[in-house]
Design a protein around this motif. Structure first.
Motif, PDB file in Angstrom:
ATOM      1  N   UNK B 510       0.820  -1.202   0.000  1.00  9.20           N
ATOM      2  CA  UNK B 510       0.000   0.000   0.000  1.00  9.20           C
ATOM      3  C   UNK B 510       0.863   1.264   0.000  1.00  9.20           C
ATOM      4  N   UNK B 511       2.097   1.117   0.402  1.00 12.84           N
ATOM      5  CA  UNK B 511       3.066   2.219   0.261  1.00 12.84           C
ATOM      6  C   UNK B 511       4.345   1.623  -0.317  1.00 12.84           C
ATOM      7  N   UNK B 512       5.163   2.483  -0.909  1.00 13.17           N
ATOM      8  CA  UNK B 512       6.427   1.981  -1.448  1.00 13.17           C
ATOM      9  C   UNK B 512       7.382   1.733  -0.287  1.00 13.17           C
ATOM     10  N   UNK B 513       8.349   0.843  -0.478  1.00 10.73           N
ATOM     11  CA  UNK B 513       9.269   0.539   0.632  1.00 10.73           C
ATOM     12  C   UNK B 513       9.923   1.815   1.170  1.00 10.73           C
ATOM     13  N   UNK B 514       9.899   1.943   2.489  1.00 11.05           N
ATOM     14  CA  UNK B 514      10.404   3.154   3.128  1.00 11.05           C
ATOM     15  C   UNK B 514      11.914   3.099   3.343  1.00 11.05           C
ATOM     16  N   UNK B 515      12.466   1.918   3.282  1.00  9.16           N
ATOM     17  CA  UNK B 515      13.896   1.768   3.560  1.00  9.16           C
ATOM     18  C   UNK B 515      14.532   0.891   2.483  1.00  9.16           C
ATOM     19  N   UNK B 516      15.805   0.671   2.626  1.00 15.02           N
ATOM     20  CA  UNK B 516      16.545  -0.157   1.669  1.00 15.02           C
ATOM     21  C   UNK B 516      16.340  -1.631   2.027  1.00 15.02           C
ATOM     22  N   UNK B 517      15.094  -2.095   1.826  1.00 18.99           N
ATOM     23  CA  UNK B 517      14.760  -3.474   2.173  1.00 18.99           C
ATOM     24  C   UNK B 517      14.521  -4.275   0.895  1.00 18.99           C
ATOM     25  N   UNK B 518      14.441  -5.586   1.055  1.00 20.31           N
ATOM     26  CA  UNK B 518      14.217  -6.461  -0.105  1.00 20.31           C
ATOM     27  C   UNK B 518      13.230  -7.545   0.303  1.00 20.31           C
ATOM     28  N   UNK B 519      12.290  -7.850  -0.583  1.00 14.43           N
ATOM     29  CA  UNK B 519      11.330  -8.914  -0.301  1.00 14.43           C
ATOM     30  C   UNK B 519      12.090 -10.219  -0.046  1.00 14.43           C
ATOM     31  N   UNK B 520      11.757 -10.907   1.039  1.00 16.10           N
ATOM     32  CA  UNK B 520      12.483 -12.138   1.362  1.00 16.10           C
ATOM     33  C   UNK B 520      12.334 -13.176   0.250  1.00 16.10           C
ATOM     34  N   UNK B 521      11.175 -13.167  -0.430  1.00 11.35           N
ATOM     35  CA  UNK B 521      11.014 -14.049  -1.586  1.00 11.35           C
ATOM     36  C   UNK B 521      12.101 -13.792  -2.617  1.00 11.35           C
ATOM     37  N   UNK B 522      12.357 -12.521  -2.883  1.00  5.44           N
ATOM     38  CA  UNK B 522      13.407 -12.170  -3.834  1.00  5.44           C
ATOM     39  C   UNK B 522      14.788 -12.495  -3.290  1.00  5.44           C
ATOM     40  N   UNK B 523      14.939 -12.293  -1.978  1.00  5.72           N
ATOM     41  CA  UNK B 523      16.245 -12.608  -1.375  1.00  5.72           C
ATOM     42  C   UNK B 523      16.552 -14.096  -1.563  1.00  5.72           C
ATOM     43  N   UNK B 524      15.528 -14.949  -1.379  1.00  3.82           N
ATOM     44  CA  UNK B 524      15.739 -16.391  -1.541  1.00  3.82           C
ATOM     45  C   UNK B 524      16.102 -16.710  -3.000  1.00  3.82           C
ATOM     46  N   UNK B 525      15.360 -16.091  -3.924  1.00  2.61           N
ATOM     47  CA  UNK B 525      15.646 -16.346  -5.344  1.00  2.61           C
ATOM     48  C   UNK B 525      17.057 -15.907  -5.722  1.00  2.61           C
ATOM     49  N   UNK B 526      17.454 -14.755  -5.173  1.00  2.00           N
ATOM     50  CA  UNK B 526      18.801 -14.274  -5.508  1.00  2.00           C
ATOM     51  C   UNK B 526      19.886 -15.149  -4.873  1.00  2.00           C
ATOM     52  N   UNK B 527      19.591 -15.663  -3.674  1.00  3.72           N
ATOM     53  CA  UNK B 527      20.549 -16.572  -3.044  1.00  3.72           C
ATOM     54  C   UNK B 527      20.708 -17.842  -3.877  1.00  3.72           C
ATOM     55  N   UNK B 528      19.560 -18.341  -4.363  1.00  2.00           N
ATOM     56  CA  UNK B 528      19.591 -19.565  -5.171  1.00  2.00           C
ATOM     57  C   UNK B 528      20.424 -19.322  -6.425  1.00  2.00           C
ATOM     58  N   UNK B 529      20.222 -18.157  -7.034  1.00  9.38           N
ATOM     59  CA  UNK B 529      20.984 -17.819  -8.237  1.00  9.38           C
ATOM     60  C   UNK B 529      22.477 -17.784  -7.932  1.00  9.38           C
ATOM     61  N   UNK B 530      22.797 -17.158  -6.800  1.00 12.52           N
ATOM     62  CA  UNK B 530      24.205 -17.014  -6.451  1.00 12.52           C
ATOM     63  C   UNK B 530      24.854 -18.377  -6.203  1.00 12.52           C
TER      64      UNK B 530
END
Lengths: 267, 741
Positions: B510-530
């Motif tokens: 409902x609002x854009x991210x207020x801080x330098x955060x990342x969706x944990x779903x994306x974090x998992x996907x990026x970890x898998x890629x790495x």
């Protein structure tokens, strides 16, 4: 104001349904930009326009019983608008509206003498001993419809008057002069998860509150519903907040009685 | 002009009088007042266009629909969504406080890497690339050493896409250690599994029940989906439905119930069997159901009739035998009686014997999978991802025993046994957990037996928290990869606790991210890629939103628009098909847990006379006791009989306090076999003599200055008590000693 019948907005709270969860308190704080401090355990200086008190029947285990009772401003009418606080305010910072029955609080007029706090028998008024401070970033959630108060003024529940204003503006734009019941509801009424609060115009026979309370105009709005009562009825403050309870001891706790007085109802 | 004394005085006095009579002082006072009221540091909220955005609250498993009022791009108020199937416009105190979490100082502003000692709260900001590369490196190293199974994840939920992505990540990586935090969900799932053979969530058709017996469930404290329960309670009041609350303390629920029966804590299961005894003896059970759809009835009823007579139950529970008989009769004579359990908010698991005893009451009344009863609700089936292709390392890792022992021969039916983990870590050398991930959970705060936990914590070489907030676990981690908070992200909410229909809610930003955060779903996907193949190829999605889109397929757009999906005409299976046990019937004595009935009561830790009292926790709707701590608004509503300055008050009966020589508000030392704390005492007639009651949800060390350091954490004073049959943590209290200081 010719076409307009005077309103008398009031509230009835069903204490059988109230669970004491405190959602009304927080809904009010969020709606009305009520500030908070690091330590709020001194309840004398903790600003809560709506506050849930706990009553007890005073009996011992296991007959003991408790009941929660939410306390907003009672918006007393007194006699012809002479509510206790309005009568004593030297600055006309608080006034009784004959159009809505709402007791206003005008922060910029208030100079903090606190006569009204002494006069209010319900402890519904709070003084700002400190300037409000929101932690860094939290100002973002402040509601632009309600101005944050400064140090040195008294504040209290307004029956979310800004919601009335917004609803009226909308109605005027649409060419109406009257509001539907659901168009103007206070934040606590809307939030209550138990549906224990009913808000509306006591003068309007179609409104739920009128039907529940059945106020008696001959006796300054005293409820005809035997389950209903008002706080400190016998003071004659003529409050517009009513309570419902099926428990005799709760109704009795709503006023002060001498030991020999029997009834749970005012006189 | 000559100035003599007389003219000087005339001038001064005249001038003073003149000024006083002029408007000047009044004008100045007024101006001063106005000036002091317009100090620029009193904020003036910015105006803007008003809009509303609907989403799903994720602060508890309740699954409520919320509507966020926005002014410009600011979120200013959270309200309940009208017409939502779970909460229909209502909202709870925690849900209302959500914006203080969104904009509050407890947010983790960016990935943080620890620089000081653990818990010192000294951090260094790192970039996402750097942080993820660091994690990937650690993981690759463990995998290279064939230690993939030593990676564990503690998650607050399961079933949704994010926890499932995490589970999938662990599977592809080679670890079976995805562990959900304990709650009554564990015990109810197991009850349904054992007695009905169902892999399902428990659902209660509470709105249609007409007599409720609650064995300590905090119906009005936050049990189940809180707003739904509050609304149901109001409907009960309107329709004259009777509620009997059985618990040792006059809670909100007890105060609102029609009858409060104080009981010796921990003996609720015995009372359930006592009621069953009367129902069997008087032949008040539904013979049609019991006759055709149940198995093991004769043996079970014989045991119950022999062993649980009202006289015996009176001795155990402290409830008068005539009261037991009356209650059993009223329960059995109601058309749609319902028995529920799970203490307080249901934040603990509890003994399986007790849950089965209570569930047997429902079975006796034939009140299973029918109107007003208990329903087995199938888990959400929206996730149909392709099987993970495991390489040799992953298969070897997956074949390792789970750290918590769930699913082993000893704990065959348990799925998650988090309370066992600290002990297991301490037993192994090196630690059986080399890397710990924490997702939507705060185990450092919520796990009991702190001495054991802290020892285990120190043995885990790498701890990663995905928390949006600086909670205790994040504060004691090595790296924090902050998730968007729930108002900033998409995520599916796969159930609403206790709801009797299959339901999926969708949280939307409902609002854009207020801080330098990342969706944990994306974090998992990026970890898998790495990590590269084979882990990478288990995740065929570009990003998390792509995964959601793919998961929901052609329903994605509709779900986004409506915000939830509910099977409103869901009916639980007909009885001939609903029971998937071997006998195709409801099992009163499931073969696998024959001893459960003998184990309806679990003893509290500690012995008399060293610990003459019993300490029990109590939940309050005003105190969030899960993985979220109280925001400032909520802590403000806590009464001064619970918290005074930073002191916590425990509730004690006046007679008990008198015998200890302690009076109202006085300090005391509370000691249990697991810990010691300085408290103050509040005398309360609504608690059984001999007990000490302590609120849960206080005693935080992390979060902000509005919460940290206030009161005591109940989990610091208690330890797990393992239920022998199920392995679940059945602790409901602990023996204690209270002494004046």
């Amino acid at each position: 104001m010719k076409n307009e019948q005077a309103k008398k907005y009031g509230m009835v709270i069903d204490l059988d349904k109230c669970t004491g969860c405190g959602a009304c308190m927080v809904a009010c704080m969020a709606e009305n930009n009520v500030p908070f401090k690091k330590d709020e355990t001194n309840k004398l200086d903790s600003i809560t326009w709506m506050r849930v008190f706990q009553l007890t029947n005073g009996k011992s285990f296991p007959e003991t019983d408790i009941c929660y009772i939410p306390r907003p401003c009672m918006h007393c009418e007194g006699e012809h608008g002479h509510s206790p606080c309005v009568s004593v305010c030297p600055a006309t910072a608080t006034d009784y509206s004959q159009q809505t029955g709402i007791v206003s609080q005008i922060y910029t007029r208030c100079f903090g003498c606190r006569y009204c706090m002494a006069a209010c028998p319900y402890h519904a008024r709070y003084f700002n001993w400190w300037d409000p401070v929101w932690p860094n970033g939290m100002e973002k959630y402040l509601n632009p419809n309600v101005s944050p108060r400064m140090r040195g003024v008294v504040e209290k529940c307004s029956f979310c008057f800004h919601r009335y204003q917004r609803a009226m503006e909308k109605a005027f734009l649409e060419g109406r002069r009257e509001l539907e019941e659901e168009e103007y509801q206070t934040a606590c009424t809307q939030a209550c998860p138990a549906g224990a609060i009913v808000f509306g115009d006591l003068n309007n026979e179609k409104h739920k509150i009128h039907q529940i309370v059945n106020p008696d105009p001959a006796h300054r709005g005293r409820p005809k519903n035997p389950k209903a009562f008002r706080l400190l009825e016998r003071l004659g403050t003529n409050p517009k907040v009513y309570y419902l309870s099926s428990r005799e001891w709760v109704r009795r706790a709503g006023d002060n009685y001498l030991p020999h007085e029997g009834s749970g109802k005012g006189h | 002009m000559k100035m003599d004394r007389r003219s000087f005085l005339s001038f001064v006095i005249g001038g003073a009088a003149g000024t006083t009579l002029s408007p000047l002082p009044w004008k100045l006072t007024d101006d001063l007042a106005i000036w002091s009221q317009n100090w620029p540091w009193t904020p003036v909220p910015e105006k803007g266009e008003v809009s509303y955005a609907n989403t799903t609250c994720m602060l508890c498993p309740g699954g409520c629909g919320i509507t966020v009022r926005k002014v410009g791009d600011r979120a200013v108020k959270i309200e309940g969504t009208k017409g939502h199937p779970v909460n229909n416009g209502g909202i709870c105190i925690l849900g209302l406080s959500g914006l203080q979490l969104l904009y509050g100082p407890t947010r983790v502003p960016s990935p943080l890497r620890r620089t000081g000692e653990r818990g010192e709260n000294r951090w260094q900001k790192v970039s996402w690339d750097e942080a993820l590369a660091w994690v990937a490196e650690k993981l690759a190293d463990l995998r290279g050493k064939r230690l993939s199974h030593t990676v564990a994840c503690i998650s607050g939920t399961d079933g949704g896409t994010v926890p499932r992505l995490m589970e999938r990540f662990l599977t592809a990586f080679g670890s079976p250690n995805f562990i959900r935090t304990p709650s009554m969900r564990d015990s109810y799932e197991m009850t349904l599994h054992l007695m009905q053979g169902a892999q399902a969530s428990i659902g209660f058709d509470i709105e249609n029940a007409d007599f409720i017996v609650s064995f300590g469930s905090g119906i009005l404290e936050g049990w189940g989906s809180p707003v739904r329960m509050f609304r149901a309670n109001s409907v009960w009041k309107e329709n004259g439905v009777k509620v009997v609350q059985i618990e040792p303390r006059l809670s909100n629920t007890a105060a609102k119930s029609d009858k409060w029966l104080p009981i010796h804590p921990g003996t609720e299961g015995a009372l359930a069997l006592g009621l069953a005894h009367v129902i069997l003896k008087e032949s008040l059970y539904r013979k049609d159901f019991v006759g055709t759809h149940t198995s093991g009835f004769d043996r079970w009823s014989k045991e119950v009739v022999e062993e649980w007579t009202p006289e015996q139950v009176e001795t155990v529970t402290g409830i008068d035998k005539s009261t037991i008989v009356d209650l059993a009769k009223s329960f059995a004579n109601a058309k749609k009686p319902l028995a529920i359990c799970g203490r307080g908010k249901g934040n603990t698991a509890g003994g399986i014997g007790e849950f089965m005893a209570v569930h047997s009451l429902n079975a006796l009344m034939g009140n299973i999978n029918r109107k007003g009863g208990v329903w087995a609700v199938p888990g959400s089936d929206h996730i149909h991802w392709p099987e993970v292709e495991m390489d040799a390392v992953a298969s070897a890792g997956m074949q390792q025993t789970r750290i918590d022992g769930a699913g082993t021969d000893k704990f065959m039916h348990a799925r998650h046994l988090l309370h066992r983990v600290p002990e297991m870590i301490n037993a192994g050398d090196p630690s059986l957990v080399q890397a710990l991930f924490v997702l939507d959970a705060n185990p450092y705060y919520t796990l009991s037996d702190k001495a054991l936990l802290k020892k285990a914590w120190a043995k885990i070489p790498f701890i990663l928290s995905f928390s949006s907030f600086m909670d205790e676990t994040a504060q004691n981690a090595d790296l924090i990869l902050p998730n968007h908070m729930y108002l900033e992200r998409y995520e599916d909410v796969p159930y609403a606790e206790g709801f009797n229909k299959p339901f999926i809610g969708l949280a939307k930003p409902v609002v854009s991210p207020q801080f330098d955060t990342l969706h944990t779903g994306d974090a998992i996907l990026r970890l898998a890629k790495a990590l590269g193949d084979p882990v990478e190829k288990a995740f065929p999605w570009e990003d998390y939103e792509g995964c959601l889109d793919d998961t929901f397929g052609d329903q994605w757009e509709e779900l986004q628009e409506i915000g939830y999906r509910v099977e409103s005409d869901f009916e639980p299976g007909s009885r001939n098909t609903a029971f998937e046990t071997a006998s195709r019937k409801f099992e009163f004595i499931p073969e696998e847990s024959k001893d459960a009935a003998k184990n309806v009561m679990v003893k509290a830790e500690g012995e008399e006379p060293a610990y003459p009292l019993v300490l029990i926790p109590y939940d309050s709707p005003r105190l969030a006791s899960g993985f979220i701590g109280d925001p400032p608004f909520m802590i403000k509503t806590v009464p001064d009989t619970v918290l005074k300055e930073n002191d916590l008050l425990v509730e004690v009966h006046p007679k008990t306090a008198q015998s200890l020589g302690i009076s109202e508000g006085k300090p005391a030392v509370l000691k249990t076999p697991k810990g010691e704390a300085r408290v103050r005492v509040h005398l309360f007639e609504g608690i059984m003599p001999g007990l000490v009651a302590m609120p849960t949800g206080l005693g935080h060390q992390a979060y902000d200055g509005y919460l940290a350091g206030k009161g005591i954490n109940f989990n610091d004073l208690i330890g797990p008590v393992e239920d022998e049959v199920s392995g679940l943590d059945a602790a409901w209290g602990i023996r204690a000693k209270l002494s004046r200081v």
